[in-house]
Design an enzyme around this catalytic site. Structure first.
Site, PDB file in Angstrom:
ATOM      1  N   GLN A  92       0.809  -1.222   0.000  1.00  0.00           N
ATOM      2  CA  GLN A  92       0.000   0.000   0.000  1.00  0.00           C
ATOM      3  C   GLN A  92       0.843   1.273   0.000  1.00  0.00           C
ATOM      4  O   GLN A  92       0.291   2.356  -0.167  1.00  0.00           O
ATOM      5  CB  GLN A  92      -0.930   0.013   1.225  1.00  0.00           C
ATOM      6  N   HIS A  97      -0.995  -3.575  -9.219  1.00  0.00           N
ATOM      7  CA  HIS A  97      -2.341  -3.000  -9.392  1.00  0.00           C
ATOM      8  C   HIS A  97      -2.733  -1.995  -8.318  1.00  0.00           C
ATOM      9  O   HIS A  97      -3.808  -1.427  -8.363  1.00  0.00           O
ATOM     10  CB  HIS A  97      -3.398  -4.105  -9.511  1.00  0.00           C
ATOM     11  N   THR A 120       7.726 -18.571 -17.185  1.00  0.00           N
ATOM     12  CA  THR A 120       8.003 -17.567 -18.220  1.00  0.00           C
ATOM     13  C   THR A 120       7.521 -16.196 -17.740  1.00  0.00           C
ATOM     14  O   THR A 120       6.395 -16.062 -17.267  1.00  0.00           O
ATOM     15  CB  THR A 120       7.281 -17.958 -19.532  1.00  0.00           C
ATOM     16  N   CYS A 123     -14.881  -8.838   6.650  1.00  0.00           N
ATOM     17  CA  CYS A 123     -13.703  -9.676   6.448  1.00  0.00           C
ATOM     18  C   CYS A 123     -13.690 -10.104   4.989  1.00  0.00           C
ATOM     19  O   CYS A 123     -14.735 -10.366   4.406  1.00  0.00           O
ATOM     20  CB  CYS A 123     -13.803 -10.878   7.372  1.00  0.00           C
TER      21      CYS A 123
HETATM   22  N1  PMP Z   1      -0.708  -6.932   1.136  1.00  0.00           N
HETATM   23  C1  PMP Z   1      -1.477  -5.846   1.265  1.00  0.00           C
HETATM   24  C2  PMP Z   1      -1.161  -4.866   2.354  1.00  0.00           C
HETATM   25  C3  PMP Z   1      -2.542  -5.635   0.398  1.00  0.00           C
HETATM   26  O1  PMP Z   1      -3.306  -4.550   0.543  1.00  0.00           O
HETATM   27  C4  PMP Z   1      -2.813  -6.569  -0.619  1.00  0.00           C
HETATM   28  C5  PMP Z   1      -3.968  -6.400  -1.573  1.00  0.00           C
HETATM   29  N2  PMP Z   1      -5.169  -6.062  -0.964  1.00  0.00           N
HETATM   30  C6  PMP Z   1      -1.978  -7.697  -0.711  1.00  0.00           C
HETATM   31  C7  PMP Z   1      -0.924  -7.845   0.177  1.00  0.00           C
HETATM   32  C8  PMP Z   1      -2.186  -8.762  -1.756  1.00  0.00           C
HETATM   33  O2  PMP Z   1      -1.966  -8.244  -3.028  1.00  0.00           O
HETATM   34  P1  PMP Z   1      -2.357  -9.095  -4.324  1.00  0.00           P
HETATM   35  O3  PMP Z   1      -3.796  -9.450  -4.177  1.00  0.00           O
HETATM   36  O4  PMP Z   1      -2.102  -8.168  -5.454  1.00  0.00           O
HETATM   37  O5  PMP Z   1      -1.479 -10.297  -4.347  1.00  0.00           O
END
Ligand code: PMP
Length: 413
Positions: A181, A205, A241, A329
Site C-alpha cells: 500500500q 495493481h 516464463t 472480512c
Molecule cells: N498486502 C497488502 C497490504 C494488500 O493490501 C494486498 C492487496 N489487498 C496484498 C498484500 C495482496 O496483493 P495481491 O492481491 O495483489 O497479491
C-alpha cells in the site's frame, strides 16, 4: 450514471501511459524472453530495462535485487516460506496483528509446521506497540515481517526504524516488509533511509499497473529458497516464463508514480482531509480509525456508530460511488475486521466502517458529491437501526458533560 471510484486501496485504474507501454508486448513483441533469436532478445532487453527502472525507483538498488512475481501475495509467500526453508536452524518469526492475510495466513501455516510466532499488537491509533516489538526480538529470531502501510486504516509503520532496531539486535535477523500500500505513495529509498530492509513486497495493481504482476526486492546475500520451482527464469529464483507485458507496465507505473508524487500527494491528502473534516462535522457519532497516527494521505477509514457499513456502501453505490467496507472480512464472513478489532474500535462502530481510498485520478467534485449524499444516507439508516433510538439518549462519545444530542438539529429532515 458516472462512476465515482474511491476504492484505490483495493485496486487502481490502469494508467493510460501504462496501457500504452504494455500493448506492443501483447502484439508483435510476443516472444519468450528466454529464447535465443534476436526478436526474443529484444523482449529480454525490455525486462532488463524494467528491472533497472524499478531498482532506480527504489533508491538505486542493484537490478538483480528485483524479482518479478504475480503480485504481493506471491511476494509475501516467497519472502516467508523462502527464508524459512533457507534457514532451517532458526524458527522464530515476529509479525504484527494488523498484517494482510497474505502474511497472517502464511505465518499460521508456518506455525503449524514448527515455527514459533510472536504477534506484536497495535494501540488505539493503530501505531505498533514499540515496547512489545523490541521485547519480541530474540537472538534466534529468523525473520521479522512488518507491513509498511495498512490497507484498511492507512496507518504507516516506521519500517526504517524497525529494521534498524532489528539489525542492532542481530544482523542475522531478516527484515521483510509488505509495502503493497505504500509503494508509489511514500518514497522508499532502499539504499539510504530504508537500507536495513532485506525483503520488500509490492503489487502493480495498487499503483496503476495491471493485476497479476508484482515484485519482491531481495537484498543481495539474503538466503532465500525459490517458492516456485521449474524453469531457470530470473536466475533460477522464480520459475515460470516472465509476464513481459505486465513487467514493462509495472516499470512504467513506478516511473509515473515517481514523476507525479510531488504534485499529486499534497492534492490527494488535501481532498482526503476535506472529506474527513466535512463528514465528521456533518455527521454525529463517527469514529475515524488511525487519525492519531502517521497515515497514508489517500485513506479515510470512518465508522458510523449503530449502523452497518454494507448498508452504507449499497446506498452509496446507488449514486455511482464505489468504496469498501472497512469492517467486512475479505473471506465473506461476518467477523469484523481484525485490523479495527486490534485497534480497539468501539463495538458500536466496528460494523459501521467505510474505507474511502483516493488516487491521483480522484477529483474534488467527486469528494463534494460524497459529502453531499452521505449524511442523508447515514441518517436514513440510523432511523431504521434498533440501536439508534436508545443511543440518541446517551452522551455522544467524547462529548462535553450534559450535552443533549439532537440529530434533527444537525440534519433537518
Ligand atoms: N498486502 C497488502 C497490504 C494488500 O493490501 C494486498 C492487496 N489487498 C496484498 C498484500 C495482496 O496483493 P495481491 O492481491 O495483489 O497479491
Amino acid at each position: 450514471m458516472k462512476t465515482i471510484y474511491l476504492d484505490n486501496n483495493a485496486t487502481t485504474a490502469v494508467a493510460p501511459e501504462v496501457r500504452e507501454a504494455i500493448l506492443p508486448y501483447l502484439g508483435d513483441l510476443y516472444f519468450n524472453p528466454s529464447s535465443m533469436y534476436q526478436q526474443a532478445v529484444q523482449v529480454a532487453g525490455a525486462l532488463n530495462q524494467a528491472q533497472e527502472d524499478i531498482a532506480e525507483f527504489l533508491g538505486g538498488v542493484f537490478p538483480d535485487e528485483i524479482l518479478f512475481t504475480s503480485g504481493a501475495t506471491e511476494s509475501n509467500n516467497t519472502a516467508l516460506y523462502g527464508s524459512v526453508r533457507a534457514n532451517p536452524a532458526r524458527r522464530h518469526i515476529v509479525t504484527s496483528a494488523v498484517e494482510h492475510p497474505a502474511i497472517l495466513e502464511v505465518v499460521k501455516d508456518l506455525e503449524r509446521t514448527g515455527c514459533e510466532v510472536s504477534v506484536v499488537p497495535v494501540d488505539e491509533n493503530g501505531n505498533l506497540d514499540m515496547r512489545e516489538f523490541v521485547g519480541a526480538l530474540r537472538p534466534d529470531t529468523l525473520l521479522v515481517s512488518i507491513m509498511h502501510a495498512n490497507n484498511e486504516s492507512g496507518v504507516i509503520f516506521p519500517i526504517n526504524e524497525l529494521a534498524r532496531i532489528v539489525k542492532e539486535t542481530s544482523p542475522e535477523i531478516l527484515f521483510h516488509s509488505d509495502a503493497t500500500q505504500s509503494v508509489g505513495k511514500v518514497p522508499i529509498n532502499l539504499r539510504s533511509e530504508y537500507a536495513d530492509v532485506d525483503l520488500l513486497s509490492f503489487s502493480g495493481h495498487k499503483l496503476h499497473a495491471p493485476k497479476g504482476i508484482g515484485a519482491l526486492y531481495v537484498k543481495r546475500g539474503t538466503a532465500l529458497r525459490p517458492y516456485l520451482v521449474g524453469g531457470h527464469q530470473q536466475q533460477g529464483r522464480r520459475a515460470g516464463t516472465e509476464n513481459a507485458a505486465f513487467i514493462v507496465g509495472l516499470a512504467k507505473a513506478c516511473k509515473l508514480a515517481a514523476q507525479c508524487h510531488a504534485q499529486e500527494e499534497p492534492r490527494i491528502t488535501a481532498m482526503r482531509d476535506k472529506l474527513e473534516r466535512e463528514l465528521t462535522t456533518r455527521i454525529p457519532f463517527v469514529h475515524v480509525s488511525g487519525k492519531g497516527a502517521p497515515r497514508l494521505g489517500n485513506t479515510l477509514n470512518i465508522s458510523f456508530h449503530y449502523i452497518e457499513g454494507e448498508g452504507i456502501l449499497y446506498q452509496l453505490n446507488e449514486h455511482g460511488i464505489c468504496a469498501s467496507s472497512g469492517s467486512a472480512c475479505t473471506s465473506g464472513s461476518l467477523d469484523p475486521s481484525h485490523v479495527l478489532k486490534a485497534m480497539g474500535v468501539p463495538f458500536t462502530a466496528l460494523h459501521g466502517s467505510v474505507r474511502f481510498s483516493l488516487s491521483r485520478y480522484t477529483s474534488e467534485d467527486e469528494i463534494d458529491e460524497i459529502i453531499k449524499v452521505l449524511p442523508e444516507i447515514v441518517q436514513k439508516l440510523r432511523r431504521l437501526s434498533p440501536y439508534w433510538d436508545q443511543a440518541k439518549q446517551q452522551p455522544r462519545p467524547g462529548a462535553p458533560r450534559g450535552e443533549v444530542f439532537d440529530d434533527r438539529a444537525k440534519h433537518p429532515v
